[in-house]
Design an enzyme around this catalytic site. Structure first.
Site, PDB file in Angstrom:
ATOM      1  N   ASN A  66       1.009  -1.097   0.131  1.00  0.00           N
ATOM      2  CA  ASN A  66      -0.085   0.042  -0.082  1.00  0.00           C
ATOM      3  C   ASN A  66       0.880   1.185   0.104  1.00  0.00           C
ATOM      4  OD1 ASN A  66      -1.979   1.944   0.319  1.00  0.00           O
ATOM      5  ND2 ASN A  66      -2.396   1.439   2.271  1.00  0.00           N
TER       6      ASN A  66
ATOM      7  N   LYS B 234       0.101   4.364  -0.326  1.00  0.00           N
ATOM      8  CA  LYS B 234      -0.620   5.361   0.350  1.00  0.00           C
ATOM      9  C   LYS B 234      -0.478   6.606  -0.864  1.00  0.00           C
ATOM     10  CE  LYS B 234      -0.352   3.411   4.744  1.00  0.00           C
ATOM     11  NZ  LYS B 234      -0.240   3.481   6.205  1.00  0.00           N
TER      12      LYS B 234
ATOM     13  N   HIS C 166     -10.082   1.510   4.336  1.00  0.00           N
ATOM     14  CA  HIS C 166      -8.512   1.707   5.026  1.00  0.00           C
ATOM     15  C   HIS C 166      -8.949   2.779   6.166  1.00  0.00           C
ATOM     16  CE1 HIS C 166      -4.681   2.810   5.938  1.00  0.00           C
ATOM     17  NE2 HIS C 166      -4.002   1.750   5.478  1.00  0.00           N
TER      18      HIS C 166
ATOM     19  N   GLU D 109      -6.947   4.892   7.025  1.00  0.00           N
ATOM     20  CA  GLU D 109      -6.769   6.511   7.072  1.00  0.00           C
ATOM     21  C   GLU D 109      -8.056   7.244   6.186  1.00  0.00           C
ATOM     22  OE1 GLU D 109      -3.039   5.740   5.164  1.00  0.00           O
ATOM     23  OE2 GLU D 109      -2.341   5.060   7.041  1.00  0.00           O
TER      24      GLU D 109
ATOM     25  N   GLU E 287      -6.161  -4.700  10.089  1.00  0.00           N
ATOM     26  CA  GLU E 287      -5.096  -3.627  10.571  1.00  0.00           C
ATOM     27  C   GLU E 287      -5.362  -2.782  11.653  1.00  0.00           C
ATOM     28  OE1 GLU E 287      -2.667  -2.286   6.795  1.00  0.00           O
ATOM     29  OE2 GLU E 287      -4.651  -1.573   6.414  1.00  0.00           O
TER      30      GLU E 287
ATOM     31  N   GLY F 262       2.035   2.274  11.130  1.00  0.00           N
ATOM     32  CA  GLY F 262       2.982   3.550  10.874  1.00  0.00           C
ATOM     33  C   GLY F 262       3.399   3.641  12.246  1.00  0.00           C
TER      34      GLY F 262
ATOM     35  N   SER G 198       2.668  -1.803  10.671  1.00  0.00           N
ATOM     36  CA  SER G 198       4.258  -1.881  10.824  1.00  0.00           C
ATOM     37  C   SER G 198       4.859  -3.122  10.767  1.00  0.00           C
ATOM     38  CB  SER G 198       4.371  -1.604  12.609  1.00  0.00           C
ATOM     39  OG  SER G 198       3.920  -0.227  12.803  1.00  0.00           O
TER      40      SER G 198
END
Ligand code: PGA
Length: 247
Positions: A8, A10, A91, A93, A161, A167, A207
């Site tokens: 991904n 992003k 996702h 985000e 996730e 991250g 991560s």
């Protein structure tokens, strides 16, 4: 069964030139690794650069309408017409930074599946303390998959996730991943049926690095990984893929 590794990217890298460079170094290697299903989720504008490649491409989002007056949106059919057969929906985000809710995510999943895309539904709790998060996860999965036809569920991949691992350099413990994968399957059993629940592919993301990827790949019931940051470094990404050869 083939392991699945999703990159991904992003909103990276900054330019098409850099994207071409990264794609070249990753795809050369990816094409050779027949044992692993490698899927690259790129920003929309870069997907169109690589449509004719043998690499499996993935959108990072999709809209739920087929076409029309929806400025800025991309339809499932548009992705398909470029040779993109996968899409990530939900996702974290998009959920937490772009305010997407379960209702919208549900529409996107249904539209993607209906158009023949393989949908990677990303789910995950914001915090993992106490036992409230189990309820949160269950509701999230149930709401996101509400009224999804059973016959299309085979084209659904679940990417677990946990938001707190993304991250942060703090991935989940493998034993917690195992417990959660079992839980997710149980919720899928409630929604669909035994065959769908047992056959469901569940990925882990958050991560993932070459140093820790193996222990997640070894967790029973985990079909692969969704890799964010480390997928932007061709060497790291290759190392992660290599680990799947023995997994
Ligand atoms: P990360 O991102 O690997 O950088 O934690 C994973 C993701 O958001 O898909």
């Amino acid at each position: 069964m083939k392991k699945i590794i999703v990159a991904n990217w992003k909103m990276n890298p900054k330019t098409a030139k850099e994207a071409k460079k990264l794609f070249k170094s990753v795809s050369g290697f990816a094409k050779k690794s027949k044992k692993t299903e490698i899927i690259l989720a790129l920003p929309f504008v870069y997907l169109s650069l690589f449509g004719k490649n043998k690499i499996k491409l993935c959108g990072q989002d999709v809209f739920y309408k087929e076409q029309g007056a929806y400025t800025g949106e991309i339809s499932p059919a548009m992705l398909k017409s470029l040779g993109v057969n996968y899409v990530i929906v939900g996702h974290s985000e998009r959920r937490w930074k772009c305010d997407e809710n379960d209702e919208l995510i549900n529409k996107k999943i249904k539209a993607g599946l209906k158009a023949g895309l393989k949908v990677i539904l990303a789910i995950g709790e914001k915090q993992r303390d106490g036992s409230e998060f189990w309820k949160f996860l269950k509701n999230q999965i149930k709401n996101d998959l509400s009224d999804v036809p059973k016959k299309l569920a085979k084209n659904l991949i679940i990417a677990y996730e946990p938001v707190w691992t993304i991250g942060t350099k703090k991935p989940i413990y493998p034993k917690d991943l195992l417990e959660t994968a079992i839980f997710i399957r149980r919720v899928l059993l409630d929604i669909f049926d035994r065959k769908t629940a047992l056959g469901a592919k569940i990925l882990y993301g958050g991560s993932v690095e070459p140093e820790n990827a193996e222990k997640f790949l070894e967790v029973e019931g985990i079909s692969g990984l969704l890799v964010g940051g480390a997928s932007l470094d061709a060497e790291k990404f290759k190392q992660i893929i290599q680990l799947t050869f023995d997994a």
